[in-house]
Structures are given as C-alpha cells and as structure tokens.
Design a protein around this motif. Sequence first.
Motif, PDB file in Angstrom:
ATOM      1  N   ASP A 112       0.824  -1.180   0.035  1.00  0.00           N
ATOM      2  CA  ASP A 112      -0.524  -0.147  -0.227  1.00  0.00           C
ATOM      3  C   ASP A 112       0.843   1.083   0.150  1.00  0.00           C
ATOM      4  O   ASP A 112       0.423   2.187   0.779  1.00  0.00           O
ATOM      5  N   LEU A 113       2.297   1.318  -1.024  1.00  0.00           N
ATOM      6  CA  LEU A 113       2.407   2.203  -1.338  1.00  0.00           C
ATOM      7  C   LEU A 113       2.212   3.486  -1.930  1.00  0.00           C
ATOM      8  O   LEU A 113       1.498   3.109  -2.599  1.00  0.00           O
ATOM      9  N   LYS A 114       1.912   4.560  -1.590  1.00  0.00           N
ATOM     10  CA  LYS A 114       1.236   5.860  -1.629  1.00  0.00           C
ATOM     11  C   LYS A 114       2.266   7.407  -1.581  1.00  0.00           C
ATOM     12  O   LYS A 114       2.476   7.026   0.420  1.00  0.00           O
ATOM     13  N   ALA A 115       1.509   8.417  -1.924  1.00  0.00           N
ATOM     14  CA  ALA A 115       1.562   9.608  -1.008  1.00  0.00           C
ATOM     15  C   ALA A 115       1.384   9.465  -0.247  1.00  0.00           C
ATOM     16  O   ALA A 115       1.563  10.575   1.028  1.00  0.00           O
ATOM     17  N   SER A 116       0.292   9.093   0.737  1.00  0.00           N
ATOM     18  CA  SER A 116      -0.298   9.736   1.695  1.00  0.00           C
ATOM     19  C   SER A 116       1.002   8.418   3.168  1.00  0.00           C
ATOM     20  O   SER A 116       0.032   8.856   4.315  1.00  0.00           O
ATOM     21  N   ASN A 117       0.948   7.365   2.778  1.00  0.00           N
ATOM     22  CA  ASN A 117       1.783   6.609   3.507  1.00  0.00           C
ATOM     23  C   ASN A 117       3.048   7.278   3.784  1.00  0.00           C
ATOM     24  O   ASN A 117       3.277   5.935   3.999  1.00  0.00           O
ATOM     25  N   ILE A 118       3.454   8.043   2.891  1.00  0.00           N
ATOM     26  CA  ILE A 118       4.565   8.931   3.398  1.00  0.00           C
ATOM     27  C   ILE A 118       4.557   9.593   4.147  1.00  0.00           C
ATOM     28  O   ILE A 118       4.300  10.839   3.779  1.00  0.00           O
ATOM     29  N   LEU A 119       5.116  10.092   4.764  1.00  0.00           N
ATOM     30  CA  LEU A 119       5.351  10.735   6.455  1.00  0.00           C
ATOM     31  C   LEU A 119       6.792  11.499   6.229  1.00  0.00           C
ATOM     32  O   LEU A 119       7.763  10.774   6.138  1.00  0.00           O
ATOM     33  N   LEU A 120       6.769  11.943   6.507  1.00  0.00           N
ATOM     34  CA  LEU A 120       7.607  13.621   6.861  1.00  0.00           C
ATOM     35  C   LEU A 120       7.646  13.987   8.042  1.00  0.00           C
ATOM     36  O   LEU A 120       7.247  14.803   8.497  1.00  0.00           O
ATOM     37  N   ASP A 121       9.661  13.879   8.618  1.00  0.00           N
ATOM     38  CA  ASP A 121       9.677  14.397   9.574  1.00  0.00           C
ATOM     39  C   ASP A 121      10.765  16.171  10.146  1.00  0.00           C
ATOM     40  O   ASP A 121       9.840  16.630   9.345  1.00  0.00           O
ATOM     41  N   THR A 122      10.832  16.774  10.739  1.00  0.00           N
ATOM     42  CA  THR A 122      11.506  18.542  11.145  1.00  0.00           C
ATOM     43  C   THR A 122      11.671  18.487   9.666  1.00  0.00           C
ATOM     44  O   THR A 122      12.104  19.442   9.259  1.00  0.00           O
ATOM     45  N   ASP A 123      13.015  17.527   8.840  1.00  0.00           N
ATOM     46  CA  ASP A 123      13.832  18.052   8.090  1.00  0.00           C
ATOM     47  C   ASP A 123      13.512  17.575   6.665  1.00  0.00           C
ATOM     48  O   ASP A 123      14.460  17.664   5.602  1.00  0.00           O
ATOM     49  N   PHE A 164       6.201  -1.245  -9.304  1.00  0.00           N
ATOM     50  CA  PHE A 164       5.503  -1.054  -9.753  1.00  0.00           C
ATOM     51  C   PHE A 164       4.915   0.499  -8.315  1.00  0.00           C
ATOM     52  O   PHE A 164       4.905   2.101  -9.052  1.00  0.00           O
ATOM     53  N   SER A 165       4.399   0.332  -7.281  1.00  0.00           N
ATOM     54  CA  SER A 165       3.925   1.448  -6.708  1.00  0.00           C
ATOM     55  C   SER A 165       4.457   3.060  -6.272  1.00  0.00           C
ATOM     56  O   SER A 165       4.272   3.765  -6.526  1.00  0.00           O
ATOM     57  N   PHE A 166       5.691   2.338  -5.748  1.00  0.00           N
ATOM     58  CA  PHE A 166       7.658   3.429  -5.922  1.00  0.00           C
ATOM     59  C   PHE A 166       7.107   4.203  -7.334  1.00  0.00           C
ATOM     60  O   PHE A 166       7.452   5.475  -6.865  1.00  0.00           O
ATOM     61  N   VAL A 221      -7.886  -8.776  -2.995  1.00  0.00           N
ATOM     62  CA  VAL A 221      -6.704  -7.814  -2.905  1.00  0.00           C
ATOM     63  C   VAL A 221      -6.841  -6.488  -2.637  1.00  0.00           C
ATOM     64  O   VAL A 221      -8.804  -6.020  -2.225  1.00  0.00           O
ATOM     65  N   VAL A 222      -6.066  -5.802  -2.306  1.00  0.00           N
ATOM     66  CA  VAL A 222      -6.467  -4.636  -0.870  1.00  0.00           C
ATOM     67  C   VAL A 222      -4.748  -3.980  -1.685  1.00  0.00           C
ATOM     68  O   VAL A 222      -4.601  -4.046  -2.195  1.00  0.00           O
ATOM     69  N   GLY A 223      -5.065  -2.480  -1.299  1.00  0.00           N
ATOM     70  CA  GLY A 223      -4.641  -1.629  -1.853  1.00  0.00           C
ATOM     71  C   GLY A 223      -5.861  -0.182  -2.306  1.00  0.00           C
ATOM     72  O   GLY A 223      -6.316  -0.298  -1.433  1.00  0.00           O
ATOM     73  N   THR A 224      -4.873   0.497  -2.841  1.00  0.00           N
ATOM     74  CA  THR A 224      -5.582   1.792  -2.731  1.00  0.00           C
ATOM     75  C   THR A 224      -5.118   2.159  -4.870  1.00  0.00           C
ATOM     76  O   THR A 224      -4.018   1.335  -5.367  1.00  0.00           O
TER      77      THR A 224
END
Length: 452
Positions: free
Chosen positions: A264-275, A325-327, A301-304
Amino acid sequence: MPDSRYSWVNKNMTLEECKVKCLKNCSCVAYTQLDISIKGSGCLFWSEELNDIRDLSVDGQDIYIRMASSELDSKGTRRKILISSMTSLMGMVLLGLCLMLYYWKRKKNYANGIIGGHNKDFELPLFDLSTVSRATNNFSTNNKLGQGGYGPVYKGVLENGQEIAVKRLPKTSMQGIIEFKNEVICIAKLQHRNLVKLLGYCIQGEEKMLIYEYMPNKSLDFFLFDETRSKLLDWPKRLKVVNGVARGLMYIHQDSQLRIIHRDLKASNILLDTDMKPKISDFGIAKCFQEHETEDKTSRVVGTYGYMSPEYAVHGQFSAKSDVFSFGVLVLEIVSGKRNSGFSREDQHLNLLGHAWTLYKGGRSLELIDPFLLDLANPSEVLRLIHVGLLCVQQCPDDRPSMASVVAMLDNEVILPPANQPGFFTERDVFVVKSTTSSSFNEVTITQLEAR
C-alpha cells in the motif's frame, strides 16, 4: 529489630535467663536472642521506647516485649509478641505487588493473545490506556491529525515531553484487528531511517492502539497535491523524498530481518519529519515473506487505486515488484505534482502513467515536470527520475528493476535501459480495476474480505 541505641547486651545468658533479667529490671521493655545461629546464646535488651523497626529476619527472629498485667491472656502466661504491625504492613505491600504483577501479566498475556504471542520476540513496550489518554487530552478533536482506513490518528505528548502519534482502532472493526496485529508483527523489528518508528502499543478492554513517533510535517500528499503547499517542496526536497523512499523499500525487501511487501505504498503513507526526510508508514496490509519466498497470491486484493500493479489488481499476484510498481507511480507524481488517479487531459484518455509514457516516446519528458519547478530543477536529474519511474511501472513484473537496482539508478551508477509500455496507462484500465478489487479510489485503503 528496633533501633539499638537504647539497648544493652549480655553474651552469656540463655533465653530463659534473659526473661528473668528483663522482668527484674524496671527499665527493660523488650529482649531478644543475641545470636540466633546458636540456640540460647546471649541477650539483647531494650530500654525506653521501641523505635525505628527496620527489617525482620528471614528466619523469623522473635522479640519479647514487656507487657502490663491487664494484657496477659486468661491463663496468666505472658504472650510472645511478634512485630505484627510490621509483618501486616509488609504483607499488604507484598499482596499489592502480587496483585499488580498479576494484573500486568494478565494484560500482557491478553495483548500477546491479540498479536499471536509475537511480543515475546521483540519486547515492544505496552502502554497503559491512562497514559495514552492523558497524552492525547482524552483523544480530543483538537489533537486529531487525520482519519485513515485503520481509524483516527491523534497527536499526543507523554509526561517526559516526547511527542507521539496514536493510531486508534475503531472498537467495532474486526478487520482492523487483523491490520493491528499485522502491523505490530511486521514493523516492530524494523529499524531504518526511512521507516516510521513504532514506539509501542496499547491493548486494554476494547481499546487497541498503535503508538508511533510523531512526524511534524504530516504526509507527502499534504504538500504534493496542494497548489500552495507544493511550493514548499523544491527540487532538492523532492529528490530527497524519492531517494529516501527507495532506500526504505530496499531495506524491507532484502536487508531487514523480515522480507516484507508493503502492498500500500502511496503518497499519503509517506510521512515527513522536521527536515522533510521521508518515512514509510502504515504496514497494516503488508505481507511478510520467508527467505525462500519471492511471490504469493491472494483472493483478497487490497490497496489503493492508481498505485496497484496490474498482476496484483487483476490476478491477486504480488511480489516485491508490486511495490516497485507503486514506487514508480509515486516518482511520477512527485515530479509532476499530479495524482495518477483522477489525472485527465481533454485531448486524451490517459492517466498520469499514460501521459508520461506518451511524452517519453516523443522525447518530451521535461513537459511532465511541475510548472513550479521548471526554472529550479536540473533537467538531467528530472529526465533520469522520469525514466526510472517509467522503468518501475512497466507492464511485465520481470521487466521492472529491483529496489536495489533502483537505488543504483538514482545514484547514477548504471546506464538506464529503454522503458517499455506501462501497465494501467489509460482511464479504461482504471475502470476495469474498479470492478475487480476491494480497494478505494479516494486514497483511503479499504480491506474488505471477499468470498472465495
């Protein structure tokens, strides 16, 4: 025994002689045997008050206390008095400790039952509900960070000042329990700078929660797809995100203790720290592989939508190449600032992948870039990133590179081969996927069970 500042010793008396001696001395208030290792050896006498009772001997040493006649029993014999007040207090303390230990072990066993006993392998901290409740101000709406397929996420601050993010499972969600257990098992042993850190979990009554490190800059999609906030993601920051996610995926695919497919790799599952350093999150539907396994198949089948590979969405087959592929989709979204799902142009029926492929074939890949970056990005870096993204989204899984190869490509260590046609590159493809999977079109992952 009592404080011995007001005491005296006779080393030659038997215990019976001690009693006679104490009764004859009006200042004597108590006595005991001096050396309990030798029966009847010596006496220790106390005068004045008996203060500061410290430790009772493990052998149960007796103290004999002088008493008034009114306190004698009915037979007129003197009673041997132990320090009952102290032993009672110690008993209460021990009972309390035993009850606390019992409660803790029961709660731990219940938690291990929920996560299948795996906690003993990694000793993940178990948080009390009261601790989490205080940290989140009783799950105040003001502390709510967002809502995902798993449930609401709250910001919290522990008593030591550490900021946390609390993912709370809805009490009625059976599917959430599966994801809860899966995430604890998958991520607890993972340690990488580009993976969000799981600090612990809470299981108490109907409450089930995961406690993560807090990421102050939210998720990648919060910036990437907003016209105003996207300007905070300059080209160096976008490169940092791509490289960080690539290294995080390479770690879970081949370098970690467990071989894991995220699914389930997607933009909303990429978190960003202070930097603005990226960290992959949400392993609720991840799959752990044994060392000898390379792929698997599922009827659920699960995912986005927009991120799933063709072989997974249509046939339920998934492998590390599914994450690749998701990447690739994510890379093209980062370069363009546009979502793959919902992307459209008036003159064609292509999604973002199809549009990128058309530009690539025509030698016009630079037209894909976010207009904000036109004068800021290095053209050769942009072209290389687009090329790598297209290699990752090729129709055939065998044509896609491994994440180790992707990392080498991003580091300019290898020559890039020509890209083949991507999978799911028209709107019609997306329509077909909608009718065959249990996923979501609006960036929220749904994992409903399907009948076999």
